[in-house]
Design a protein around this motif. Structure first.
Motif, PDB file in Angstrom:
ATOM      1  N   VAL A 170       8.150   2.846   9.401  1.00  0.00           N
ATOM      2  CA  VAL A 170       6.833   3.197   8.879  1.00  0.00           C
ATOM      3  C   VAL A 170       6.659   4.711   8.962  1.00  0.00           C
ATOM      4  O   VAL A 170       6.780   5.298  10.033  1.00  0.00           O
ATOM      5  CB  VAL A 170       5.715   2.488   9.665  1.00  0.00           C
ATOM      6  CG1 VAL A 170       4.344   2.870   9.114  1.00  0.00           C
ATOM      7  CG2 VAL A 170       5.910   0.977   9.622  1.00  0.00           C
ATOM      8  N   LEU A 171       6.371   5.315   7.826  1.00  0.00           N
ATOM      9  CA  LEU A 171       6.079   6.739   7.801  1.00  0.00           C
ATOM     10  C   LEU A 171       4.638   6.970   8.246  1.00  0.00           C
ATOM     11  O   LEU A 171       3.748   6.189   7.895  1.00  0.00           O
ATOM     12  CB  LEU A 171       6.267   7.297   6.393  1.00  0.00           C
ATOM     13  CG  LEU A 171       7.692   7.338   5.856  1.00  0.00           C
ATOM     14  CD1 LEU A 171       7.700   7.816   4.409  1.00  0.00           C
ATOM     15  CD2 LEU A 171       8.570   8.221   6.715  1.00  0.00           C
ATOM     16  N   THR A 172       4.422   8.050   8.992  1.00  0.00           N
ATOM     17  CA  THR A 172       3.078   8.378   9.485  1.00  0.00           C
ATOM     18  C   THR A 172       2.760   9.845   9.153  1.00  0.00           C
ATOM     19  O   THR A 172       2.424  10.626  10.049  1.00  0.00           O
ATOM     20  CB  THR A 172       2.991   8.132  11.004  1.00  0.00           C
ATOM     21  OG1 THR A 172       3.970   8.941  11.659  1.00  0.00           O
ATOM     22  CG2 THR A 172       3.245   6.672  11.340  1.00  0.00           C
ATOM     23  N   ILE A 208      13.665  -5.403   8.991  1.00  0.00           N
ATOM     24  CA  ILE A 208      13.315  -4.003   8.771  1.00  0.00           C
ATOM     25  C   ILE A 208      11.917  -3.981   8.163  1.00  0.00           C
ATOM     26  O   ILE A 208      11.695  -4.574   7.105  1.00  0.00           O
ATOM     27  CB  ILE A 208      14.327  -3.321   7.822  1.00  0.00           C
ATOM     28  CG1 ILE A 208      15.740  -3.387   8.413  1.00  0.00           C
ATOM     29  CG2 ILE A 208      13.906  -1.890   7.528  1.00  0.00           C
ATOM     30  CD1 ILE A 208      16.839  -3.049   7.416  1.00  0.00           C
ATOM     31  N   ALA A 209      10.980  -3.320   8.830  1.00  0.00           N
ATOM     32  CA  ALA A 209       9.601  -3.224   8.353  1.00  0.00           C
ATOM     33  C   ALA A 209       9.371  -1.826   7.781  1.00  0.00           C
ATOM     34  O   ALA A 209       9.581  -0.823   8.472  1.00  0.00           O
ATOM     35  CB  ALA A 209       8.637  -3.507   9.497  1.00  0.00           C
ATOM     36  N   LEU A 210       8.926  -1.773   6.525  1.00  0.00           N
ATOM     37  CA  LEU A 210       8.748  -0.501   5.833  1.00  0.00           C
ATOM     38  C   LEU A 210       7.302  -0.333   5.366  1.00  0.00           C
ATOM     39  O   LEU A 210       6.752  -1.218   4.715  1.00  0.00           O
ATOM     40  CB  LEU A 210       9.675  -0.431   4.617  1.00  0.00           C
ATOM     41  CG  LEU A 210      11.167  -0.589   4.894  1.00  0.00           C
ATOM     42  CD1 LEU A 210      11.944  -0.639   3.589  1.00  0.00           C
ATOM     43  CD2 LEU A 210      11.671   0.539   5.790  1.00  0.00           C
ATOM     44  N   GLY A 211       6.718   0.796   5.703  1.00  0.00           N
ATOM     45  CA  GLY A 211       5.350   1.078   5.299  1.00  0.00           C
ATOM     46  C   GLY A 211       5.078   2.564   5.343  1.00  0.00           C
ATOM     47  O   GLY A 211       5.931   3.373   5.725  1.00  0.00           O
ATOM     48  N   CYS A 212       3.856   2.928   4.965  1.00  0.00           N
ATOM     49  CA  CYS A 212       3.439   4.318   4.981  1.00  0.00           C
ATOM     50  C   CYS A 212       1.939   4.366   5.204  1.00  0.00           C
ATOM     51  O   CYS A 212       1.172   3.796   4.422  1.00  0.00           O
ATOM     52  CB  CYS A 212       3.808   4.993   3.658  1.00  0.00           C
ATOM     53  SG  CYS A 212       3.250   6.697   3.544  1.00  0.00           S
ATOM     54  N   TRP A 256       0.850  -1.182   0.000  1.00  0.00           N
ATOM     55  CA  TRP A 256       0.000   0.000   0.000  1.00  0.00           C
ATOM     56  C   TRP A 256       0.889   1.237   0.000  1.00  0.00           C
ATOM     57  O   TRP A 256       1.895   1.267   0.692  1.00  0.00           O
ATOM     58  CB  TRP A 256      -0.906  -0.022   1.227  1.00  0.00           C
ATOM     59  CG  TRP A 256      -2.024   0.970   1.148  1.00  0.00           C
ATOM     60  CD1 TRP A 256      -2.058   2.193   1.744  1.00  0.00           C
ATOM     61  CD2 TRP A 256      -3.245   0.823   0.431  1.00  0.00           C
ATOM     62  NE1 TRP A 256      -3.235   2.826   1.447  1.00  0.00           N
ATOM     63  CE2 TRP A 256      -3.989   1.996   0.630  1.00  0.00           C
ATOM     64  CE3 TRP A 256      -3.783  -0.195  -0.373  1.00  0.00           C
ATOM     65  CZ2 TRP A 256      -5.244   2.195   0.070  1.00  0.00           C
ATOM     66  CZ3 TRP A 256      -5.025   0.002  -0.924  1.00  0.00           C
ATOM     67  CH2 TRP A 256      -5.743   1.175  -0.709  1.00  0.00           C
ATOM     68  N   ASN A 257       0.554   2.253  -0.780  1.00  0.00           N
ATOM     69  CA  ASN A 257       1.387   3.446  -0.973  1.00  0.00           C
ATOM     70  C   ASN A 257       2.734   3.062  -1.590  1.00  0.00           C
ATOM     71  O   ASN A 257       3.803   3.489  -1.137  1.00  0.00           O
ATOM     72  CB  ASN A 257       1.595   4.214   0.342  1.00  0.00           C
ATOM     73  CG  ASN A 257       0.329   4.873   0.834  1.00  0.00           C
ATOM     74  OD1 ASN A 257      -0.416   5.447   0.043  1.00  0.00           O
ATOM     75  ND2 ASN A 257       0.061   4.786   2.119  1.00  0.00           N
ATOM     76  N   VAL A 273       5.788   5.307  -2.321  1.00  0.00           N
ATOM     77  CA  VAL A 273       6.562   5.664  -1.142  1.00  0.00           C
ATOM     78  C   VAL A 273       7.353   4.463  -0.631  1.00  0.00           C
ATOM     79  O   VAL A 273       8.552   4.561  -0.364  1.00  0.00           O
ATOM     80  CB  VAL A 273       5.641   6.226  -0.038  1.00  0.00           C
ATOM     81  CG1 VAL A 273       6.417   6.464   1.253  1.00  0.00           C
ATOM     82  CG2 VAL A 273       4.950   7.497  -0.513  1.00  0.00           C
ATOM     83  N   THR A 274       6.696   3.320  -0.482  1.00  0.00           N
ATOM     84  CA  THR A 274       7.372   2.170   0.124  1.00  0.00           C
ATOM     85  C   THR A 274       8.476   1.605  -0.765  1.00  0.00           C
ATOM     86  O   THR A 274       9.465   1.088  -0.242  1.00  0.00           O
ATOM     87  CB  THR A 274       6.368   1.066   0.519  1.00  0.00           C
ATOM     88  OG1 THR A 274       5.674   0.592  -0.640  1.00  0.00           O
ATOM     89  CG2 THR A 274       5.379   1.577   1.552  1.00  0.00           C
ATOM     90  N   GLU A 275       8.340   1.717  -2.065  1.00  0.00           N
ATOM     91  CA  GLU A 275       9.430   1.280  -2.948  1.00  0.00           C
ATOM     92  C   GLU A 275      10.651   2.172  -2.772  1.00  0.00           C
ATOM     93  O   GLU A 275      11.791   1.692  -2.788  1.00  0.00           O
ATOM     94  CB  GLU A 275       8.981   1.248  -4.409  1.00  0.00           C
ATOM     95  CG  GLU A 275       8.029   0.110  -4.729  1.00  0.00           C
ATOM     96  CD  GLU A 275       8.608  -1.265  -4.406  1.00  0.00           C
ATOM     97  OE1 GLU A 275       9.792  -1.524  -4.708  1.00  0.00           O
ATOM     98  OE2 GLU A 275       7.860  -2.095  -3.847  1.00  0.00           O
ATOM     99  N   ALA A 276      10.421   3.461  -2.579  1.00  0.00           N
ATOM    100  CA  ALA A 276      11.543   4.376  -2.324  1.00  0.00           C
ATOM    101  C   ALA A 276      12.186   4.068  -0.969  1.00  0.00           C
ATOM    102  O   ALA A 276      13.417   4.108  -0.833  1.00  0.00           O
ATOM    103  CB  ALA A 276      11.061   5.823  -2.381  1.00  0.00           C
ATOM    104  N   LEU A 277      11.362   3.737   0.026  1.00  0.00           N
ATOM    105  CA  LEU A 277      11.902   3.344   1.333  1.00  0.00           C
ATOM    106  C   LEU A 277      12.746   2.080   1.200  1.00  0.00           C
ATOM    107  O   LEU A 277      13.837   1.993   1.777  1.00  0.00           O
ATOM    108  CB  LEU A 277      10.774   3.118   2.337  1.00  0.00           C
ATOM    109  CG  LEU A 277       9.934   4.330   2.721  1.00  0.00           C
ATOM    110  CD1 LEU A 277       8.776   3.902   3.616  1.00  0.00           C
ATOM    111  CD2 LEU A 277      10.771   5.398   3.395  1.00  0.00           C
TER     112      LEU A 277
END
Length: 165
Positions: free
Chosen positions: A124-126, A85-89, A31-32, A35-39
């Protein structure tokens, strides 16, 4: 310090451990994806830049940020994985869904780390909106993925220090 005042890609690299033999899992929310691919790119490149071998980095995708905790747990339970490493937005939007999701993910990832004794990193970006997310995924405020990878490296260094006492 608020990330608007800090570049997420600038950090101290003093006394980093050798990670050439360490194995990392990066769990990425779909999801998003912009953004998450860049992360992911930031986290992956940071690991490589500081000594991780390509063959020691595994990626797993989950549908959204809410599923990061379970995906992280599955990887953390594998004996060969040293850090996750957990990455999300999760963008604020017009409803309070982000409050519930962000709290659940933060608590879930914390629990996985405590249960497994392995670094499980909250990347995770918020943000309040899409632009704030992009600013923190390789934009003007750096890349939270870089910061998450460096956090994993530093936590492995601390783990090594503690267990070698």
């Amino acid at each position: 310090m608020a990330s608007e005042l800090k570049n997420l890609s600038v950090f101290s690299t003093d006394h980093l451990p050798d990670i050439s033999h360490r194995q990392f899992a990066i769990v990425v929310a779909e999801w998003n994806a912009e953004v998450t691919e860049a992360l992911f790119s930031g986290a992956y490149q940071t690991l490589i830049n500081y000594g991780a071998k390509v063959e020691n980095i595994v990626r797993g995708n989950v549908p959204g940020s809410f599923e990061l905790s379970l995906g992280a747990q599955w990887f953390a339970q594998r004996t060969e994985i040293d850090a996750v490493i957990a990455l999300g937005c999760v963008i604020q939007g017009e409803t309070k869904h982000n409050d519930y999701i962000n709290h659940a993910v933060a608590q879930g990832l914390t629990n996985v780390g405590l249960q497994t004794g392995k670094p499980v990193i909250f990347g995770v970006l918020t943000p309040n909106n899409q632009q704030q997310a992009l600013d923190r995924a390789g934009g003007v405020h750096g890349n939270k993925g870089d910061e998450a990878a460096m956090t994993a490296i530093k936590m492995l260094g601390l783990q090594q220090q503690v267990y070698s006492l």
